[in-house]
Design a protein around this motif. Structure first.
Motif, short mmCIF file in Angstrom:
data_model
loop_
_atom_site.label_atom_id
_atom_site.label_comp_id
_atom_site.label_asym_id
_atom_site.label_seq_id
_atom_site.Cartn_x
_atom_site.Cartn_y
_atom_site.Cartn_z
N HIS A 216 0.92 -1.41 0.04
CA HIS A 216 -0.04 -0.03 0.12
C HIS A 216 0.95 1.01 0.05
N CYS A 217 1.75 1.27 0.95
CA CYS A 217 2.58 2.23 0.96
C CYS A 217 3.66 2.61 -0.24
N SER A 218 3.06 3.32 -1.31
CA SER A 218 4.23 3.64 -2.32
C SER A 218 5.10 4.66 -2.03
N HIS A 219 6.11 4.54 -2.63
CA HIS A 219 7.42 5.52 -2.31
C HIS A 219 7.85 5.15 -1.11
N VAL A 220 7.83 3.89 -0.61
CA VAL A 220 8.50 3.68 0.78
C VAL A 220 9.13 2.25 0.48
N ALA A 221 10.38 2.10 0.87
CA ALA A 221 10.83 1.06 1.01
C ALA A 221 10.72 0.11 1.90
N SER A 230 21.01 -13.47 6.50
CA SER A 230 21.56 -12.43 5.52
C SER A 230 20.53 -12.00 4.38
N SER A 231 19.42 -12.97 4.27
CA SER A 231 18.55 -12.76 3.12
C SER A 231 17.16 -12.38 4.03
N ALA A 232 16.44 -11.35 3.06
CA ALA A 232 15.35 -10.71 3.82
C ALA A 232 14.01 -11.44 3.21
N SER A 233 13.15 -11.79 4.33
CA SER A 233 11.98 -12.17 3.77
C SER A 233 11.04 -11.43 3.02
N ILE A 234 11.08 -10.16 3.29
CA ILE A 234 10.35 -9.13 2.13
C ILE A 234 11.53 -7.92 1.83
N SER A 235 11.75 -7.65 0.67
CA SER A 235 12.56 -6.69 0.29
C SER A 235 12.00 -5.82 -0.87
N VAL A 236 11.45 -4.68 -0.57
CA VAL A 236 10.90 -3.93 -1.82
C VAL A 236 11.49 -2.56 -1.82
N GLN A 237 11.70 -2.32 -2.91
CA GLN A 237 12.45 -0.89 -3.29
C GLN A 237 11.35 0.23 -3.44
#
Length: 773
Positions: A216-221, A230-237
């Motif tokens: 929902h939160c656009s422009h928020v990573a 080391s790896s993320a379960s969720i990673s959104v740019q």
């Protein structure tokens, strides 16, 4: 019953437990005010029901603070650790003393403000409730502040870090924004803490909540990962679109079947927009991402209305995925109806739900012609086909009769061979057609990187020099270190990641996501064959590995594994070795005295020693002040980098790295590290034997007959075993380490499409060629 018994046990009055114990009534109890600590714990139990509710409050506060990046770290499902870091406005130092007191907020001043509330939080109870049932630490810095401030809270008040110390916030180093750390949640409420049976289940709830806000939160990573991983379960740019966010969180199967919708009605004062799956997609349970005025809520009525709408288009027990953002006139919404703000009340709920569902239904009807179904043809039985001679209907022709024979009823139709796709990786590979090269022996050599055989690229073993140890089977043992993962907030690294995404190639990415590995074709040219669909490609796995290791360096920045050398290696000796090797003048028996070499070696060594703290913190490359190399980074498990390239790698760090700028330094250093990790070009065994014989003959002619490897006989047999061992290690890594990593971790770039992939065959095209022959 007599009068005495009635007086002792009056009707309708239940005796108290303590009365029964004391044997006598103590009379009515006095009413008194509860202790404030008890009141606060009761309130905390209503607001913070589980770790996910605490984190939801913190995420909403971070978004309200204007953050464009949120990183969440979770340990033991949030019961042991909940940490959220943002880059928002921060908190003024003067506000820290009352930060965790109840009903303190910057978003509400009077009750009428609730009618136009446009923020997530407004009651000022979240941090107060958390501080009463957990250990709370707040580190924050505003744009105007010269430094960050760290404060500890207990029961809503500032608390000392250690007994005997002051409670005032401490000045610390930090970036703009706020980091809130919640430790030992429900430590003083043991009954609530024991109610949580599975930490993994609590973590899944946290991931689901973070995923909803990430969509929902656009422009928020957003980034969310477990502590120690080391790896993320969720990673959104931050630059990702809504569809890309849904793809990252819920998968490509959902994202590829989405329909956009948008509707509004001034009569009911609402605007709705979102994405919903079409009739080609279904799932076992309805997934509804509902946001009303930006707030994640639940609505049983809207969920039921959507299920009824999709029941016309989907099979039984099939459900849709819907993301719905609903904007309603704030005066029509009551947000203060649930302690955790999970529900809201708004006027004309039935009318708004009906209008939205009718609009979605019309969208589904527009694309109804593109629906796909799995069908099965029902053929008539053999008896009925044979009895057609006695009926009045037409007699089937021999061609139609033969089409329903018993053999064809039992055997499914065979697909055309020009449409066959390789789907089983256990099928015969191209390497099985080659002549056997004898048994593979893993040879362990205690030689130092830079010996004669390694300089020439003959073999590269780690031996006792690294943290990994080879077993005879070729597998590796790794020592796991309990080191807390660091969160990277460097703007330069984020920009480098975004540059990779901007340079991505969708066509090549699809090929690498659905390929089947065929085999290694040529170790000298580093070529492998893969099949995607009905096309055969040659892949330059050296080029692809470079892209993979560079991107892994960005993703795991500051959290690399370690290959440790024991005993340590002399840095200047390695640099000198690389310097003379570049000029083709190195000889182990002679100490070359060249002022140019000394100047170059000292310059590079001084550069690395001067920046040893940065190299160790960010890249796990540890150098002592006296010039000893203790460790290098470990990028991927299951593969040992070619240590023969270690001296050249260290030497190139001097002139090839832009040390004077942060972004350029990280970019060039990671590229040099990726080049070091790329598998070396392996020659054929017979070519290597001939080259060594020529070198030995040349040295014998100079009067310095010597076997360079120290373990080779005149025929070079042992050298052949070393080469075969290294070749087997690289081949195993290419098939079982690199190419699986290409599927899961590689973002294919345009440069890789241009230089790293070539189509060599198309099955349909080949069939057309042979049909003309």
């Amino acid at each position: 019953m007599d009068a005495t018994s009635e007086a002792e046990s009056p009707r309708g009055i239940k005796r108290k437990a303590d009365d029964q114990a004391d044997g006598a009534s103590s009379g009515p109890r006095r009413i008194q005010a509860l202790d404030p600590n008890v009141v606060n714990k009761i309130a905390a139990g209503e607001i913070i029901i589980a770790p996910v509710h605490a984190l939801k409050e913190l995420v909403e506060n971070a978004v309200d603070a204007g953050s464009t990046m949120l990183e969440v770290l979770v340990k033991d499902g949030g019961l042991k650790l909940l940490q959220i870091t943002d880059n928002g406005f921060g908190i003024d130092k003067e506000d820290l003393p009352i930060l965790c007191e109840r009903f303190t907020t910057s978003k509400l001043q009077k009750f009428e403000d609730l009618e136009s509330i446009a923020t997530y939080g407004f009651r000022g109870e979240a941090l107060a409730s958390i501080s009463h049932i957990a250990h709370l630490t707040v580190t924050t810095r505003t744009k105007e502040s010269e430094s960050a401030w760290r404060a500890y809270y207990e029961a809503g008040k500032l608390a000392p870090t250690k007994p005997g110390q002051g409670t005032d916030p401490k000045r610390v180093a930090g970036r703009q924004g706020t980091q809130i750390t919640v430790e030992d949640l429900f430590y003083n409420v043991p009954t609530r803490r024991r109610a949580f049976r599975s930490t993994s289940e609590e973590y899944n709830k946290i991931v689901d909540m973070i995923g909803r806000y990430a969509v929902h939160c656009s422009h928020v990573a957003f980034a969310c990962k477990k502590h120690g991983e080391s790896s993320a379960s969720i990673s959104v740019q931050a630059s990702a679109s809504t569809v890309d966010r849904i793809r990252h969180v819920y998968g490509g199967a959902v994202a590829s079947e989405l329909l956009p919708f948008e509707t509004e009605d001034s009569r009911w004062g609402f605007k709705a927009r979102g994405w919903a799956t079409n009739a080609n997609f279904s799932m076992k349970r309805t997934t509804l991402l509902l946001f009303i005025n930006g707030r994640s809520v639940e609505s049983t009525n809207i969920r039921k209305a959507l299920d009824e709408t999709y029941s016309v288009f989907l099979p039984k027990n099939s459900h849709p995925f819907v993301y719905l953002s609903l904007e309603i006139d704030p005066q029509r919404v009551d947000v203060n109806v649930h302690p955790t703000k999970r529900e809201v009340n708004f006027l004309n709920e039935d009318e708004i739900s009906r209008a939205i569902c009718e609009h979605i239904s019309s969208k589904l009807a527009e694309v109804d012609t593109s629906r796909t179904f799995s069908t099965q043809t029902l053929l008539p039985t053999g008896a009925s086909s044979r009895g057609n001679n006695n009926t009045s209907g037409p007699v089937p022709t021999p061609k139609s009769a033969s089409s329903i024979t018993a053999s064809q009823k039992r055997t499914p139709a065979r697909p055309y061979e020009n449409n066959l796709v390789r789907t089983d990786t256990n099928m015969r590979k191209i390497t099985s057609m080659f002549a056997p090269s004898g048994p593979t022996i893993v040879h362990m050599s205690p030689s130092t990187p830079g010996s004669a055989s390694e300089r020439d690229g003959a073999h590269a073993t780690d031996g006792d020099a690294t943290r990994t140890r080879h077993r005879p089977s070729g597998a590796m043992d790794y020592e796991v270190v309990d080191r807390e993962a660091t969160i990277n907030w460097l703007k330069s690294v984020r920009e480098l990641k975004e540059a990779v995404v901007d340079n991505s190639n969708a066509e090549l990415t699809d090929i690498f996501k659905s390929y089947s590995f065929v085999g290694v074709v040529d170790e000298r040219r580093r070529l492998s064959a893969i099949q995607s669909g009905v096309k055969l490609y040659l892949v330059d796995y050296g080029r692809a590995c470079f892209e993979l290791f560079y991107q892994m360096g960005l993703n795991d920045f500051g959290n690399f594994g370690v290959i440790r050398f024991s005993p340590p290696l002399e840095l200047r000796k390695l640099l000198r070795m690389a310097f003379y090797h570049e000029r083709g003048e190195y000889n182990e028996d002679e100490e070359n005295d060249d002022p140019h070499a000394d100047e170059a070696v000292n310059a590079v060594a001084s550069q690395l020693i001067e920046r040893r703290q940065m190299l160790q913190e960010y890249f796990s490359l540890e150098v002592t002040p006296t010039g000893e190399l203790l460790s290098i980074p470990l990028l991927i498990k299951g593969y040992t980098p070619p240590l023969a390239k270690l001296p050249q790698f260290l030497l190139r760090l001097g002139p090839r790295v832009r040390w004077n700028e942060e972004k350029g330094c990280f970019d060039t250093l990671l590229r040099e590290l990726a080049s070091f990790y790329v598998p070396e070009k392996l020659p054929f065994v017979n070519e290597e034997r001939q080259r060594h014989r020529q070198q030995q003959a040349t040295q014998k002619g100079k009067g310095k007959a010597r076997n360079e490897s120290g373990s080779l006989d005149d025929d070079g047999n042992e050298e052949d075993e070393d080469i075969r061992a290294r070749r087997a290690h690289v081949q195993h890594a290419v098939e079982h380490v690199f190419f699986p990593a290409f599927k899961t971790r590689l973002i294919c770039t345009t440069s890789l499409m241009q230089a790293g992939l070539i189509e060599v065959a198309n099955l349909k095209g080949l069939y057309r060629v042979f049909e003309r022959c």
